[in-house]
Structure formats: structure tokens, C-alpha cells
Design an enzyme around this catalytic site. Structure first.
Site, PDB file in Angstrom:
ATOM      1  N   ASP A 182      40.158  32.773  39.028  1.00 21.07           N
ATOM      2  CA  ASP A 182      40.302  32.308  40.411  1.00 21.07           C
ATOM      3  C   ASP A 182      41.062  30.987  40.452  1.00 21.07           C
ATOM      4  OD1 ASP A 182      39.508  32.207  43.331  1.00 21.07           O
ATOM      5  OD2 ASP A 182      38.447  30.439  42.620  1.00 21.07           O
ATOM      6  N   GLU A 185      36.178  35.720  35.738  1.00 18.68           N
ATOM      7  CA  GLU A 185      36.542  35.728  37.159  1.00 18.68           C
ATOM      8  C   GLU A 185      36.606  34.302  37.699  1.00 18.68           C
ATOM      9  OE1 GLU A 185      34.368  36.443  41.368  1.00 18.68           O
ATOM     10  OE2 GLU A 185      33.552  37.501  39.627  1.00 18.68           O
ATOM     11  N   GLU A 196      40.928  38.910  39.263  1.00 23.83           N
ATOM     12  CA  GLU A 196      40.783  37.495  38.893  1.00 23.83           C
ATOM     13  C   GLU A 196      40.334  37.356  37.445  1.00 23.83           C
ATOM     14  OE1 GLU A 196      39.777  35.284  43.113  1.00 23.83           O
ATOM     15  OE2 GLU A 196      38.107  36.089  41.940  1.00 23.83           O
ATOM     16  N   ASP A 243      37.496  40.993  42.111  1.00 22.15           N
ATOM     17  CA  ASP A 243      36.889  40.220  41.020  1.00 22.15           C
ATOM     18  C   ASP A 243      37.523  40.569  39.672  1.00 22.15           C
ATOM     19  OD1 ASP A 243      35.220  39.075  42.872  1.00 22.15           O
ATOM     20  OD2 ASP A 243      33.450  40.255  42.329  1.00 22.15           O
TER      21      ASP A 243
END
Length: 245
Positions: free
Chosen positions: A65, A61, A137, A134
Site C-alpha cells: 500500500d 499488503e 497491494e 489486497d
């Protein structure tokens, strides 16, 4: 074989089949399927299966991101060559914010693939917005590690970029950017701004601007600066064009 082990084996077989179907759906086959499974593995599942070598998706994650911000930034930079840094930042924030990521995740039924602990499952974790964002990502992070930036770009071209082109995030743009996006979307031509008039004393100037599309006037606007006058002209043009749609 004890019943518990049999049940867990059956559960894992079911999920591996689900991941196979998922890869067929998105047209991407992972070289390292463990990365794909990790992207969908919540920490609650790992906590309940400590004897097995599972790893949760939190590190993926973190990576995803950054990859998502980079790829979306590059797309916006190329698509909107006249948009200011501030406007680009606002638009990117709207695209990578939690509600948007949840929307992308739901379109591909990410929630049905998440490996959850029993407690998280019972409290509705599979539909929890923060969890789904989450996971999206983490999936981007896994895809980047497995196949590189180009495949991530191609995936986003199917799932995310069309939403930008459809105007899903126009509400965060200023009037000039909204008008530019609308014109680009319809392939109508070129927008131009012209200052028609400057009036008033130096300490209290007023500017009048006109916006045209293919030399046809769309709107007039006035303001204390050229920028403000152009924004008002764009606002009037947007109103007229939307009334025609």
C-alpha cells in the site's frame, strides 16, 4: 502416502506451476518465490493449514500500500508539473482505490492464483473485490522486497500508468487538468491562459479568461476570480475538443 497428503502435494504442485506461468506472463522472475506465494496467500488458507509454515499476505499488503502510493505519487508529480496538491491527491486516490486495484488484478487473473481456505472459496472469495485489491497491494509489497523500487516502477509502467495516459481517471480532475491531459495525450502543443478583462467594483470583480492552443483560441470563460475564469474557459475548450473527436 495417505490420500489427504497426496491431495495436498498435488494441489501445491499445481499452484507452483501456475506461479511459474504467471512470472513468465509478466516477464519477472522472483529471486525468492516464497515472497510471491505469500503475496497470494489469504489468511483463511493459513488458518486451515496450521501445521505448515505458511504466512498470509497481510503484512505484504501493508507494505505494498505504501509502495504503491509512493510510486504513483512520483509518477503524477513528474507528469503533471502544474497540477495543485489537492488535484494530485484526488487523482492518486482514484488510481489506488479499491475498484481500480481490482481492475488491475483482474487484468492479470490474480484471482485464479489466490490460495484460499475452503470456506472462503465456497463463499466466492476468489472474486471478492476487497480480497483482490489486497492481493494486488501484497504483490507490489512482495515485488518491492524481492527486486526493489525500480522493478515495481517498470511493472506499474506496464499495468497502471498507461491507464492514466488513456484518461481512465480524468473524471476526478478539474477542467484545466483534464484539458492539459487531453492535449498531452494527443501531443497537440502548448495550452496558455490569458486574462482578457477585469470588470466590476473591487468587492464584486468579474474576470474573463481565454485559453489558447498554439495561439488558436479554444474557449472563453468568466468568473469571480482568475482561477474560476480559467476553469470555465477550460471547460468550454474541453467541450469543443470532445465534439471534434
Amino acid at each position: 502416502m495417505p490420500y489427504r497428503k497426496y491431495r495436498e502435494k498435488k494441489y501445491e504442485t499445481k499452484y507452483r506451476e501456475a506461479f511459474k506461468v504467471f512470472q513468465e506472463k509478466i516477464g519477472i522472475t522472483f529471486t525468492d518465490e516464497k515472497l510471491l506465494i505469500q503475496a497470494f496467500t489469504h489468511s483463511s488458507y493459513v488458518n486451515e493449514h496450521r501445521k505448515k509454515p505458511h504466512e498470509d499476505n497481510e503484512r505484504l499488503e501493508f507494505l505494498g500500500d505504501a509502495v504503491l502510493e509512493l510510486t504513483v505519487s512520483q509518477y503524477l508529480f513528474q507528469k503533471y508539473p502544474t497540477m495543485s496538491e489537492g488535484e494530485l491527491t484526488k487523482l492518486r486516490a482514484a488510481i489506488v482505490c479499491e475498484p481500480s486495484l481490482v481492475r488491475f488484478a483482474n487484468e492479470l487473473s490474480f484471482g485464479s492464483l489466490v490460495l484460499l481456505g475452503k470456506g472462503e472459496e465456497m463463499t466466492g472469495g476468489r472474486e471478492r473485490p476487497a480480497l483482490l485489491a489486497d492481493v494486488f497491494e501484497a504483490f507490489i509489497g512482495a515485488l518491492y522486497l524481492d527486486q526493489g523500487l525500480e522493478t515495481v516502477w517498470e511493472f506499474l509502467k506496464e499495468i497502471v500508468y498507461p491507464k492514466i495516459n488513456e484518461g481512465a481517471f480524468s473524471h476526478v480532475m478539474d477542467y484545466k487538468s483534464q484539458l492539459q491531459e487531453l492535449i498531452q495525450r494527443d501531443g497537440s502543443g502548448n495550452v496558455e491562459y490569458q486574462i482578457l478583462q477585469e470588470k466590476g467594483p473591487a468587492h464584486n470583480r468579474e474576470f474573463v479568461s481565454r485559453v489558447t492552443l498554439n495561439n488558436v483560441a479554444l474557449g472563453l470563460g468568466s468568473g469571480k476570480s482568475k482561477k474560476e475564469a480559467e476553469q470555465q474557459a477550460a471547460a468550454e475548450a474541453l467541450k469543443k475538443l470532445k465534439e471534434q473527436l
